[in-house]
Design a protein around this motif. Structure first.
Motif, short mmCIF file in Angstrom:
data_model
loop_
_atom_site.label_atom_id
_atom_site.label_comp_id
_atom_site.label_asym_id
_atom_site.label_seq_id
_atom_site.Cartn_x
_atom_site.Cartn_y
_atom_site.Cartn_z
N LYS A 63 -8.26 2.50 -6.57
CA LYS A 63 -8.88 3.43 -5.62
C LYS A 63 -8.91 2.81 -4.23
O LYS A 63 -9.14 1.60 -4.07
N LEU A 64 -8.68 3.67 -3.23
CA LEU A 64 -8.81 3.28 -1.83
C LEU A 64 -9.99 4.06 -1.24
O LEU A 64 -10.01 5.29 -1.31
N GLN A 65 -10.94 3.34 -0.71
CA GLN A 65 -12.14 3.98 -0.13
C GLN A 65 -12.10 3.86 1.39
O GLN A 65 -11.95 2.76 1.93
N PHE A 66 -12.20 5.00 2.06
CA PHE A 66 -12.16 5.05 3.51
C PHE A 66 -13.49 5.53 4.07
O PHE A 66 -14.28 6.19 3.38
N GLU A 67 -13.69 5.23 5.34
CA GLU A 67 -14.87 5.72 6.05
C GLU A 67 -14.40 6.35 7.36
O GLU A 67 -13.61 5.74 8.09
N VAL A 91 3.91 -7.60 -3.66
CA VAL A 91 4.39 -6.22 -3.67
C VAL A 91 3.73 -5.47 -2.52
O VAL A 91 2.53 -5.61 -2.27
N THR A 92 4.50 -4.66 -1.80
CA THR A 92 3.99 -3.87 -0.69
C THR A 92 3.89 -2.41 -1.09
O THR A 92 4.89 -1.81 -1.50
N PHE A 93 2.71 -1.83 -1.01
CA PHE A 93 2.49 -0.40 -1.25
C PHE A 93 2.43 0.30 0.10
O PHE A 93 1.68 -0.13 0.99
N LYS A 94 3.20 1.38 0.24
CA LYS A 94 3.31 2.06 1.53
C LYS A 94 2.71 3.46 1.45
O LYS A 94 3.02 4.22 0.54
N PHE A 95 1.86 3.77 2.43
CA PHE A 95 1.17 5.06 2.46
C PHE A 95 1.29 5.69 3.85
O PHE A 95 1.67 5.03 4.82
N ARG A 96 0.92 6.96 3.91
CA ARG A 96 0.88 7.69 5.18
C ARG A 96 -0.42 8.47 5.27
O ARG A 96 -0.78 9.20 4.34
N ASN A 97 -1.14 8.33 6.38
CA ASN A 97 -2.37 9.09 6.63
C ASN A 97 -2.02 10.28 7.51
O ASN A 97 -1.69 10.12 8.68
N GLU A 98 -2.11 11.48 6.95
CA GLU A 98 -1.64 12.68 7.67
C GLU A 98 -2.78 13.44 8.35
O GLU A 98 -2.62 14.60 8.68
N ASN A 99 -3.90 12.77 8.56
CA ASN A 99 -5.01 13.48 9.19
C ASN A 99 -5.75 12.55 10.15
O ASN A 99 -5.12 11.84 10.91
N GLU A 100 -7.07 12.53 10.08
CA GLU A 100 -7.86 11.77 11.05
C GLU A 100 -7.83 10.27 10.75
O GLU A 100 -7.73 9.85 9.61
N LYS A 101 -7.97 9.50 11.82
CA LYS A 101 -8.02 8.05 11.63
C LYS A 101 -9.27 7.67 10.85
O LYS A 101 -10.27 8.42 10.83
N ALA A 102 -9.22 6.53 10.17
CA ALA A 102 -10.33 6.10 9.33
C ALA A 102 -10.27 4.59 9.18
O ALA A 102 -9.37 3.93 9.70
N ILE A 103 -11.24 4.06 8.46
CA ILE A 103 -11.26 2.63 8.18
C ILE A 103 -11.24 2.44 6.67
O ILE A 103 -12.04 3.03 5.94
N LEU A 104 -10.29 1.64 6.21
CA LEU A 104 -10.22 1.31 4.78
C LEU A 104 -11.27 0.23 4.51
O LEU A 104 -11.19 -0.87 5.06
N THR A 105 -12.23 0.55 3.67
CA THR A 105 -13.36 -0.37 3.44
C THR A 105 -13.29 -1.07 2.09
O THR A 105 -13.82 -2.17 1.94
N LYS A 106 -12.66 -0.42 1.08
CA LYS A 106 -12.63 -1.02 -0.25
C LYS A 106 -11.31 -0.71 -0.96
O LYS A 106 -10.75 0.38 -0.79
N ILE A 107 -10.86 -1.65 -1.79
CA ILE A 107 -9.77 -1.41 -2.73
C ILE A 107 -10.31 -1.80 -4.11
O ILE A 107 -10.74 -2.94 -4.31
N ILE A 108 -10.32 -0.85 -5.03
CA ILE A 108 -10.94 -1.07 -6.33
C ILE A 108 -9.89 -0.92 -7.43
O ILE A 108 -9.29 0.15 -7.59
N ASN A 109 -9.66 -1.97 -8.20
CA ASN A 109 -8.76 -1.89 -9.35
C ASN A 109 -9.44 -1.09 -10.47
O ASN A 109 -10.55 -1.42 -10.88
N VAL A 110 -8.77 -0.02 -10.92
CA VAL A 110 -9.28 0.75 -12.06
C VAL A 110 -8.63 0.23 -13.34
O VAL A 110 -9.28 0.03 -14.36
N SER A 111 -7.32 0.04 -13.31
CA SER A 111 -6.61 -0.63 -14.39
C SER A 111 -5.57 -1.54 -13.74
O SER A 111 -5.03 -1.23 -12.69
N GLY A 112 -5.32 -2.66 -14.36
CA GLY A 112 -4.48 -3.66 -13.72
C GLY A 112 -5.38 -4.67 -13.03
O GLY A 112 -6.55 -4.40 -12.74
N ASP A 113 -4.84 -5.84 -12.77
CA ASP A 113 -5.63 -6.91 -12.16
C ASP A 113 -4.91 -7.40 -10.91
O ASP A 113 -4.54 -8.56 -10.79
N PHE A 114 -4.71 -6.46 -9.96
CA PHE A 114 -4.01 -6.80 -8.73
C PHE A 114 -4.86 -7.75 -7.88
O PHE A 114 -6.08 -7.62 -7.81
#
Length: 295
Positions: free
Chosen positions: A262-266, A197-220
């Motif tokens: 959760k998506l964690q950026f830096e 499955v592809t999840f599509k997002f848009r970043n409408e501000n400053e560039k960043a680095i995606l450092t973590k993806i954390i499952n809160v519920s679900g086991d993706f």
């Protein structure tokens, strides 16, 4: 013989008349049934629309309250003043410039109504004339987020009573302008090869680095390599909406169930930014939302 033939003609005409009457009656009953059915369907649709409208407004209200409880100097508040100016192409904004306990110092400024991304609000603040500075308590700001959605939708009807309470504007939106600003792409999640499955997002501000993806519920099972650089908004790009989009791929996704991750950026200054992605049961299977959270 003639008498009998006439009787037969009359009898046949009577039967035809009765049949036509019955058919007409059936058609009338049929139309009446569908009119009643349509009425109750429309009534149920209106009721459901009202329920969904209240739910949407409650979500918005909760999000605005959360933002007010976690205000920072990076927040910009979009406000609508209680003076009708429907011809204006400008929006009113309040920038947070200081927080002292429960009081917030804000500076008022105006920006063009068309601001496709939050970054342009800050650019307007940097270049436009500032009107004046006001200090308000966070509680008073919260008072501009009403439990009843009818008030902001018909604010001019209520403006006299609002002014008597010392409220001269209502909050329309709150934007955090520092680091990335994540929203769902206009496209929904899509199923690819196999169960990917592809999840599509848009970043409408400053560039960043995606450092973590954390499952809160679900086991993706996430397929992307981290850290992942994410482009920032670039108004000069030929298609600035597309230039800010990015995709994440996962397997083991069950669309029939709610999920959260959760998506964690830096950012470039090593500051952490976290967004919670949510799919709730009342949404369509492929529809999901994202919002900024503290942790």
């Amino acid at each position: 013989m003639e008498s009998k033939e006439k009787e037969k003609e009359i009898s046949g005409t009577s039967i035809l008349y009765v049949l036509l009457t019955i058919i007409g009656f059936c058609i009338a009953i049929y139309k009446l049934y569908y009119r009643i059915s349509d009425y109750f369907e429309e009534k149920e649709d209106r009721k459901q629309d009202k329920i969904e409208k209240v739910e949407r407004y409650q979500k918005w209200s909760d999000e605005m309250t959360y933002n007010l409880e976690h205000l920072s100097i990076y927040h910009y508040i979009t406000a609508e003043y209680l003076v009708e100016d429907s011809n204006s192409i400008f929006h009113n904004y309040l920038k947070v410039i200081d927080i002292n306990g429960t009081d917030v110092q804000l500076v008022k400024f105006r920006a063009p109504g068309y601001t496709p991304v939050p970054r342009l609000i800050e650019e307007s603040y940097m270049t436009d004339d500032k009107e004046d500075t006001i200090t308000l308590s966070i509680e008073k700001l919260k008072n501009t987020i009403f439990e009843n959605s009818e008030i902001p939708e018909n604010m001019y009807r209520y403006q006299d009573s609002l002014k008597r309470e010392g409220l001269f504007y209502i909050i329309k939106d709150i934007n955090y302008i520092n680091g990335p600003s994540l929203s769902r792409s206009n496209e929904l999640a899509s199923r690819g090869i196999g169960d990917t499955v592809t999840f599509k997002f848009r970043n409408e501000n400053e560039k960043a680095i995606l450092t973590k993806i954390i499952n809160v519920s679900g086991d993706f099972k996430w397929q992307d390599s981290l850290p992942m650089p994410i482009n920032g908004f670039n108004l000069n790009a030929s298609d600035y909406n597309r230039s800010t989009e990015f995709e994440l791929k996962a397997t083991n996704v069950d669309f029939t169930k709610d999920y959260k991750f959760k998506l964690q950026f830096e950012d470039s200054l090593k500051n952490k930014h976290i967004f919670l992605v949510i799919k709730e049961s009342e949404n369509s299977p492929d529809f999901y939302e994202s919002k900024r959270v503290l942790d």
